[in-house]
Design a protein around this motif. Structure first.
Motif, PDB file in Angstrom:
ATOM      1  N   PRO A  87      27.097  41.430  27.327  1.00  0.00           N
ATOM      2  CA  PRO A  87      26.313  40.697  28.329  1.00  0.00           C
ATOM      3  C   PRO A  87      26.012  41.512  29.582  1.00  0.00           C
ATOM      4  O   PRO A  87      24.997  41.292  30.239  1.00  0.00           O
ATOM      5  N   ALA A  88      26.879  42.471  29.944  1.00  0.00           N
ATOM      6  CA  ALA A  88      26.636  43.258  31.156  1.00  0.00           C
ATOM      7  C   ALA A  88      25.376  44.107  31.003  1.00  0.00           C
ATOM      8  O   ALA A  88      24.528  44.160  31.907  1.00  0.00           O
ATOM      9  N   LEU A  89      25.232  44.785  29.864  1.00  0.00           N
ATOM     10  CA  LEU A  89      24.029  45.587  29.638  1.00  0.00           C
ATOM     11  C   LEU A  89      22.790  44.706  29.553  1.00  0.00           C
ATOM     12  O   LEU A  89      21.717  45.073  30.054  1.00  0.00           O
ATOM     13  N   ALA A  90      22.935  43.541  28.920  1.00  0.00           N
ATOM     14  CA  ALA A  90      21.796  42.631  28.836  1.00  0.00           C
ATOM     15  C   ALA A  90      21.365  42.163  30.218  1.00  0.00           C
ATOM     16  O   ALA A  90      20.164  42.063  30.522  1.00  0.00           O
ATOM     17  N   GLN A  91      22.333  41.888  31.084  1.00  0.00           N
ATOM     18  CA  GLN A  91      21.994  41.453  32.440  1.00  0.00           C
ATOM     19  C   GLN A  91      21.255  42.555  33.199  1.00  0.00           C
ATOM     20  O   GLN A  91      20.302  42.267  33.944  1.00  0.00           O
ATOM     21  N   GLN A  92      21.641  43.801  33.027  1.00  0.00           N
ATOM     22  CA  GLN A  92      20.932  44.899  33.685  1.00  0.00           C
ATOM     23  C   GLN A  92      19.473  44.970  33.233  1.00  0.00           C
ATOM     24  O   GLN A  92      18.564  45.162  34.043  1.00  0.00           O
ATOM     25  N   ASN A  93      19.238  44.801  31.942  1.00  0.00           N
ATOM     26  CA  ASN A  93      17.861  44.840  31.448  1.00  0.00           C
ATOM     27  C   ASN A  93      17.044  43.672  31.967  1.00  0.00           C
ATOM     28  O   ASN A  93      15.860  43.824  32.310  1.00  0.00           O
ATOM     29  N   PHE A  94      17.657  42.497  32.029  1.00  0.00           N
ATOM     30  CA  PHE A  94      16.936  41.337  32.578  1.00  0.00           C
ATOM     31  C   PHE A  94      16.580  41.568  34.052  1.00  0.00           C
ATOM     32  O   PHE A  94      15.490  41.198  34.509  1.00  0.00           O
ATOM     33  N   ILE A  95      17.492  42.163  34.803  1.00  0.00           N
ATOM     34  CA  ILE A  95      17.221  42.447  36.223  1.00  0.00           C
ATOM     35  C   ILE A  95      16.078  43.453  36.345  1.00  0.00           C
ATOM     36  O   ILE A  95      15.199  43.318  37.224  1.00  0.00           O
ATOM     37  N   ARG A  96      16.036  44.452  35.476  1.00  0.00           N
ATOM     38  CA  ARG A  96      14.940  45.431  35.514  1.00  0.00           C
ATOM     39  C   ARG A  96      13.603  44.765  35.214  1.00  0.00           C
ATOM     40  O   ARG A  96      12.576  45.093  35.816  1.00  0.00           O
ATOM     41  N   VAL A  97      13.614  43.809  34.286  1.00  0.00           N
ATOM     42  CA  VAL A  97      12.370  43.086  33.990  1.00  0.00           C
ATOM     43  C   VAL A  97      11.919  42.275  35.195  1.00  0.00           C
ATOM     44  O   VAL A  97      10.733  42.269  35.560  1.00  0.00           O
ATOM     45  N   LEU A  98      12.870  41.579  35.827  1.00  0.00           N
ATOM     46  CA  LEU A  98      12.501  40.771  36.987  1.00  0.00           C
ATOM     47  C   LEU A  98      12.062  41.641  38.165  1.00  0.00           C
ATOM     48  O   LEU A  98      11.325  41.177  39.047  1.00  0.00           O
ATOM     49  N   THR A  99      12.505  42.901  38.208  1.00  0.00           N
ATOM     50  CA  THR A  99      12.075  43.791  39.283  1.00  0.00           C
ATOM     51  C   THR A  99      10.594  44.121  39.169  1.00  0.00           C
ATOM     52  O   THR A  99       9.860  44.150  40.169  1.00  0.00           O
ATOM     53  N   ILE A 100      10.142  44.391  37.942  1.00  0.00           N
ATOM     54  CA  ILE A 100       8.732  44.744  37.766  1.00  0.00           C
ATOM     55  C   ILE A 100       7.854  43.513  37.553  1.00  0.00           C
ATOM     56  O   ILE A 100       6.641  43.577  37.772  1.00  0.00           O
ATOM     57  N   ASP A 101       8.461  42.396  37.118  1.00  0.00           N
ATOM     58  CA  ASP A 101       7.693  41.165  36.884  1.00  0.00           C
ATOM     59  C   ASP A 101       8.545  39.983  37.319  1.00  0.00           C
ATOM     60  O   ASP A 101       9.243  39.363  36.513  1.00  0.00           O
ATOM     61  N   PRO A 102       8.515  39.653  38.604  1.00  0.00           N
ATOM     62  CA  PRO A 102       9.406  38.587  39.104  1.00  0.00           C
ATOM     63  C   PRO A 102       9.163  37.229  38.456  1.00  0.00           C
ATOM     64  O   PRO A 102      10.064  36.383  38.450  1.00  0.00           O
ATOM     65  N   GLY A 103       8.013  36.998  37.898  1.00  0.00           N
ATOM     66  CA  GLY A 103       7.734  35.693  37.304  1.00  0.00           C
ATOM     67  C   GLY A 103       7.989  35.624  35.813  1.00  0.00           C
ATOM     68  O   GLY A 103       7.590  34.641  35.170  1.00  0.00           O
ATOM     69  N   ASN A 104       8.657  36.602  35.228  1.00  0.00           N
ATOM     70  CA  ASN A 104       8.888  36.597  33.778  1.00  0.00           C
ATOM     71  C   ASN A 104       9.889  35.505  33.409  1.00  0.00           C
ATOM     72  O   ASN A 104      11.061  35.552  33.804  1.00  0.00           O
ATOM     73  N   GLU A 105       9.432  34.536  32.637  1.00  0.00           N
ATOM     74  CA  GLU A 105      10.255  33.385  32.310  1.00  0.00           C
ATOM     75  C   GLU A 105      11.358  33.743  31.320  1.00  0.00           C
ATOM     76  O   GLU A 105      12.472  33.215  31.391  1.00  0.00           O
ATOM     77  N   ARG A 106      11.069  34.632  30.390  1.00  0.00           N
ATOM     78  CA  ARG A 106      12.094  35.012  29.414  1.00  0.00           C
ATOM     79  C   ARG A 106      13.282  35.678  30.098  1.00  0.00           C
ATOM     80  O   ARG A 106      14.444  35.443  29.730  1.00  0.00           O
ATOM     81  N   ALA A 107      13.014  36.501  31.088  1.00  0.00           N
ATOM     82  CA  ALA A 107      14.109  37.148  31.808  1.00  0.00           C
ATOM     83  C   ALA A 107      14.925  36.121  32.587  1.00  0.00           C
ATOM     84  O   ALA A 107      16.165  36.206  32.635  1.00  0.00           O
ATOM     85  N   ARG A 108      14.254  35.141  33.182  1.00  0.00           N
ATOM     86  CA  ARG A 108      14.984  34.093  33.917  1.00  0.00           C
ATOM     87  C   ARG A 108      15.877  33.284  32.962  1.00  0.00           C
ATOM     88  O   ARG A 108      17.027  32.974  33.276  1.00  0.00           O
ATOM     89  N   ILE A 109      15.329  32.944  31.790  1.00  0.00           N
ATOM     90  CA  ILE A 109      16.129  32.201  30.809  1.00  0.00           C
ATOM     91  C   ILE A 109      17.313  33.035  30.343  1.00  0.00           C
ATOM     92  O   ILE A 109      18.428  32.518  30.154  1.00  0.00           O
ATOM     93  N   GLY A 110      17.101  34.343  30.163  1.00  0.00           N
ATOM     94  CA  GLY A 110      18.198  35.210  29.764  1.00  0.00           C
ATOM     95  C   GLY A 110      19.303  35.273  30.803  1.00  0.00           C
ATOM     96  O   GLY A 110      20.491  35.262  30.452  1.00  0.00           O
ATOM     97  N   MET A 111      18.928  35.332  32.085  1.00  0.00           N
ATOM     98  CA  MET A 111      19.939  35.341  33.143  1.00  0.00           C
ATOM     99  C   MET A 111      20.729  34.036  33.143  1.00  0.00           C
ATOM    100  O   MET A 111      21.962  34.044  33.289  1.00  0.00           O
ATOM    101  N   ARG A 112      20.023  32.911  32.967  1.00  0.00           N
ATOM    102  CA  ARG A 112      20.737  31.629  32.919  1.00  0.00           C
ATOM    103  C   ARG A 112      21.651  31.557  31.700  1.00  0.00           C
ATOM    104  O   ARG A 112      22.757  30.984  31.768  1.00  0.00           O
ATOM    105  N   ALA A 113      21.209  32.133  30.568  1.00  0.00           N
ATOM    106  CA  ALA A 113      22.045  32.118  29.374  1.00  0.00           C
ATOM    107  C   ALA A 113      23.311  32.943  29.570  1.00  0.00           C
ATOM    108  O   ALA A 113      24.395  32.566  29.099  1.00  0.00           O
ATOM    109  N   ILE A 114      23.200  34.068  30.269  1.00  0.00           N
ATOM    110  CA  ILE A 114      24.394  34.893  30.525  1.00  0.00           C
ATOM    111  C   ILE A 114      25.372  34.137  31.410  1.00  0.00           C
ATOM    112  O   ILE A 114      26.595  34.144  31.167  1.00  0.00           O
ATOM    113  N   ASP A 115      24.869  33.483  32.458  1.00  0.00           N
ATOM    114  CA  ASP A 115      25.765  32.688  33.312  1.00  0.00           C
ATOM    115  C   ASP A 115      26.425  31.566  32.517  1.00  0.00           C
ATOM    116  O   ASP A 115      27.624  31.288  32.675  1.00  0.00           O
TER     117      ASP A 115
END
Length: 692
Positions: A87-115
């Motif tokens: 999950p730590a590596l997955a969270q880093q990738n989700f954060i990188r996606v949100l950095t270049i595309d703050p409105g990416n819904e899949r990345a937001r769902i992934g962050m919520r799933a990790i929590d």
């Protein structure tokens, strides 16, 4: 003042040119970085180019395309990390996606799933700790909280099933098992039924409650040695047309075995059977036929069966379904079809002219007169058709057509393979009557190889294959008068039934089409001469041979496993009841109330109360009171009106007396003399005594 607007426009043009140059440079740098796989740096340059030239569509397209591709790549990597438990590596990738595309819904769902995973892991560990401490209520609360957010959480589902199983209160039947397994021996002749149940109750600790319709004066006889309490109760119920219902852990209700009482007392259970392989409709028919169950609901969409019946019938239904709900057998058919076509043709000989024509030569005017005919000679007659040719040609042709399909088929299912072309066949239909019109319809015919197979898999790993093969080819076309085109199709077919073992190969050949054609043009007589006849004529010899070879090899993917004897054969009660007969396994000597040991002839004692030698055993039997008979020895009588304890039987000085309950029926323990013979000791019939 006149020059001010011109200077302003010039300044704007210069600024636009400079910004365009800056945007172009940033775009080129971004393209170079992207080619070097430096995606995030290229995005910065593309964003800079878009900021410098907001109206440039090429810059915007490059930025959006690069951003989306990079985001999708990072999201896929994050999903793989989550699947691998990182999950730590997955969270880093989700954060990188949100950095270049703050409105990416899949990345937001992934962050919520990790929590959520972190919270669920904590709750799961706490639930496991509570389970170890046998705090099942706390464990259920935490597990239900996990499943409320994620119903597919497998670890939580498994732990909840374990907690539910451990915390479930034992059924009444389970609690009765210990009492039912106690050994007991009974010998009653024409005794009151309730009195026998009272003796069993004292020995086993069970409570028996009787329905008001059970006859108070009902009497029975029973002789059981070294059996169990369950068997004793079973035989008493069967022989007296009674039935039982377990009320709690140590209480049994006895009622008459009639339809009205069964409906009133017999408890019903509802169970849902989820089927993995069997057809729900077939299972429903099986339950209705075997168990005579009327309350069966079949859901073909979910492939499940809901049954409402007695617990014994539900248990039998589960056993029947376990036998039927198994994966079907499958076989892989490795088929090779080879079509061998061989053509041999030879043209050899001299083609002599077949006709000669003579015609007079025309004059200068082009017309032929009578005088010209009269003056014909060798110079004025033309000869036509004088031509000859020598032919020497041989043609060889070999064609091999190979089809190698592999078909996976379930047991007793049909499979079809068609390799070839579809030829249109036009059919014209003319309507009858005046002013009829013509209609045309097109049907397509399969031309080529058609293979139909139907395997039947047996339990000994053999496969019976019903196979049908047809090979067709287009021979000729036929055109009708109205222009409709029809086809002449040649067909060769074969059908057979094979019995092959797993991995055994079988070759089917012999579908041969052999055509020999010979044609020639020769001078009569001379052309028929052997050898030299070829000099006076030309001939063509053609030999066409076509053979179809079929090779088939079955490979079993999965076969049915023969069930064990216990799964395929089990007791199902009687025609009117599914209650099974109790375990009849032989047991050791039973201990009777009072501490005596039941042996082959009864309670073994001596005259003085001490255990006697062989041949001095005296059986004791509990006999009903109130029947006239001649007393043999003084009997011990329990008076219903006297709550005094029952005196001890003369078994042993150390044996504690058996206590009699107040207001109980009178029970006589009568010693009966035994006559011993050399063959085998046979006790005499017990003699009832009369209460004074």
């Amino acid at each position: 003042m006149a020059r001010s607007p011109k200077r302003l426009a010039l300044a704007i043009l210069v600024a636009a040119a400079l910004s365009g140059c800056a945007g172009s440079a940033a775009y080129r740098e971004g393209t170079d970085l992207l080619s070097k796989n430096q995606v995030e740096q290229s995005l910065v340059k593309f964003q800079q180019a878009v900021d410098e030239a907001p109206g440039n569509a090429a810059y915007q397209a490059a930025y959006l395309r690069t951003r989306d591709n990079n985001a999708n790549r990072l999201l896929l990597q994050a999903d793989r990390d989550l699947a691998d438990g990182k999950p730590a590596l997955a969270q880093q990738n989700f954060i990188r996606v949100l950095t270049i595309d703050p409105g990416n819904e899949r990345a937001r769902i992934g962050m919520r799933a990790i929590d959520a995973d972190r919270r669920h892991a904590t709750l799961l560990s706490e639930a496991a700790a509570a389970t170890d401490k046998r705090d099942y209520d706390t464990a259920k609360t935490k597990l239900n909280a996990i499943l409320a957010e994620r119903p597919s959480h497998e670890d939580a589902r498994l732990l909840l099933a374990q907690v539910t199983e451990k915390s479930a209160p034992p059924t009444a039947e389970t609690e009765l098992t210990a009492a039912f397994r106690k050994p007991i021996s009974l010998e009653f002749r024409d005794a009151p039924l309730k009195q026998i149940f009272e003796v069993i109750a004292r020995h086993s600790g069970l409570n028996f409650v009787f329905d008001k319709d059970v006859k108070a004066d009902q009497r029975t006889s029973i002789f059981l040695k070294n059996t169990t309490v369950e068997a004793a109760v079973y035989f008493l119920l069967v022989t007296n047309q009674l039935e039982r219902q377990v009320m709690d852990g140590n209480t049994i209700l006895i009622y008459p075995n009639v339809a009205a009482k069964l409906k009133e007392y017999q408890e019903m259970s509802v169970k849902t059977f989820f089927l993995a392989n069997a057809d729900a409709k077939a299972i429903g028919n099986t339950l209705k036929t075997i168990l005579k169950t009327r309350d069966v609901v079949v859901d073909e969409k979910l492939n499940l069966v809901i049954v409402r019946d007695s617990p014994e019938a539900i248990k039998l239904a589960g056993q029947l379904i376990a036998v039927q709900d198994v994966p079907e057998a499958e076989v892989m058919l490795d088929v090779e079809v080879l079509e061998i076509t061989r053509t041999r043709a030879m043209d050899l000989g001299v083609a002599w002219p077949t006709t000669l024509s003579f015609s007079p030569l025309a004059n200068a005017s082009g017309a032929l007169t009578i005088n010209d005919i009269k003056g014909l000679n060798s110079n004025s007659i033309a000869v036509g058709g004088v031509a000859a040719s020598i032919t020497a040609n041989k043609t060889d042709g070999d064609t091999n057509t190979l089809a190698h399909p592999r078909i996976r088929v379930r047991n007793k299912e049909k499979a079809k393979v068609v390799i070839g072309d579809k030829v249109p066949n036009i059919t014209s239909t003319i309507s009858s009557g005046v002013g009829g019109f013509s209609t045309e319809s097109i049907n397509y015919l399969d031309v080529g190889l058609t293979l139909n197979v139907e395997p039947t898999i047996s339990l000994n790993n053999e496969v019976a294959i019903r196979i049908s093969m047809e090979v067709s080819n287009l021979i000729d076309t036929i055109t009708s008068k109205n222009g409709t085109v029809a086809y002449r199709i040649g067909t060769r077919s074969a059908s057979t039934m094979l019995q092959l073992k797993d991995g055994e190969n079988q070759v089917l050949a012999g579908l041969i089409n052999n055509e020999e054609r010979a044609s020639g043009s020769k001078i009569p007589g001379l052309g028929d001469l052997p050898i030299v006849g070829r000099l006076f004529g030309a001939g063509r010899n053609q030999n066409d041979r076509t053979e179809i070879v079929l090779s088939i090899t079955p490979h079993l993917i999965r076969n049915l496993q023969r069930p064990t004897v216990g799964a395929s054969e089990f007791g199902a009660g009687t025609e009117t009841s599914f209650r099974r007969r109790p375990d009849m396994t032989a047991r050791g000597n039973a201990v009777l109330p009072g501490g005596a040991v039941q042996t082959g002839g009864g309670v073994s004692t001596s005259a003085g109360g001490q255990p006697g030698a062989a041949g001095q055993q005296r059986p004791y039997q509990a006999l009903p009171v109130g029947r006239p008979a001649t007393p043999v020895t003084p009997a011990v009588v329990v008076n219903p009106a006297d709550p005094a304890p029952l005196p001890a039987l003369p078994l042993s000085p150390d044996t504690p007396p058996v206590q009699a309950a107040p207001n109980q029926p009178q029970i006589l323990a009568v010693p009966v003399p035994v006559t011993t013979t050399p063959a085998a000791p046979q006790p005499t019939q017990p003699v009832p005594t009369t209460q004074p």
